[in-house]
Design an enzyme around this catalytic site. Structure first.
Site: not given
Length: 176
Positions: A59, A96
């Site tokens: 994005r 993560e």
């Protein structure tokens, strides 16, 4: 009068339970909202010398292209590994659950060029830090890092500021 955050949709439990996903595609789809976001992202840099805008996949490409156009400067993408043709430099960073690699063309930034780093969301700051390292390896000077959304609880702003980088975000959201 609507503000940028009014155009951002929150999707509960996506992509995992407990996550409040901040979806900027609704902002991008609205011409007034998108224009407002670009104008507000540009505002802190009025009168600042910027040579290139670097957008982080994916994005950040949408925002970075629009911002580069408004500034009349070049746009440079930082992509996931294996997506750029030609000679690239790579930077590994932690996710993560695991690691990822981003890449930049080895001739995309010239030494001394002033660079604005752009993405939609600042979470842990890992992708942005990896991008900064790539730019600096080529001799680019980071002017600032600009985001639409900051998730302060995840520490990305503090991480980038600890690197000595200026950070601007249009809106902070609580939660993950």
């Amino acid at each position: 009068m609507k503000q940028v955050q009014d155009y951002i949709r929150t999707i509960v439990d996506f992509p995992h339970e407990g996550i409040m996903f901040r979806d900027v595609t609704t902002l991008f789809a609205d011409p007034r909202g998108f224009r407002m976001a670009i104008d507000q992202m540009l505002h802190p840099y009025a009168g600042i010398n910027i040579d290139k805008v670097v957008g982080l996949e994916a994005r950040g490409f949408i925002l970075g292209g629009a911002i580069a156009h408004q500034l009349s400067v070049g746009f440079v993408p930082i992509r996931k590994k294996g997506k750029l043709p030609g000679t690239v430099i790579s930077q590994e960073y932690m996710l993560e659950y695991g690691e990822a690699i981003v890449e930049l063309h080895d001739d995309a930034i010239k030494p001394g060029e002033k660079v604005l780093v752009v993405d939609d969301l600042l979470a842990t700051g890992g992708t942005a830090e990896a991008g900064i390292k790539l730019i600096e390896r080529l001799g680019g000077e980071i002017v600032s890092c600009a985001f639409i959304i900051d998730l302060p609880e995840l520490g990305g702003r503090k991480r980038l500021e600890a690197l000595g980088k200026e950070v601007h975000a249009l809106r902070a959201f609580d939660g993950l």
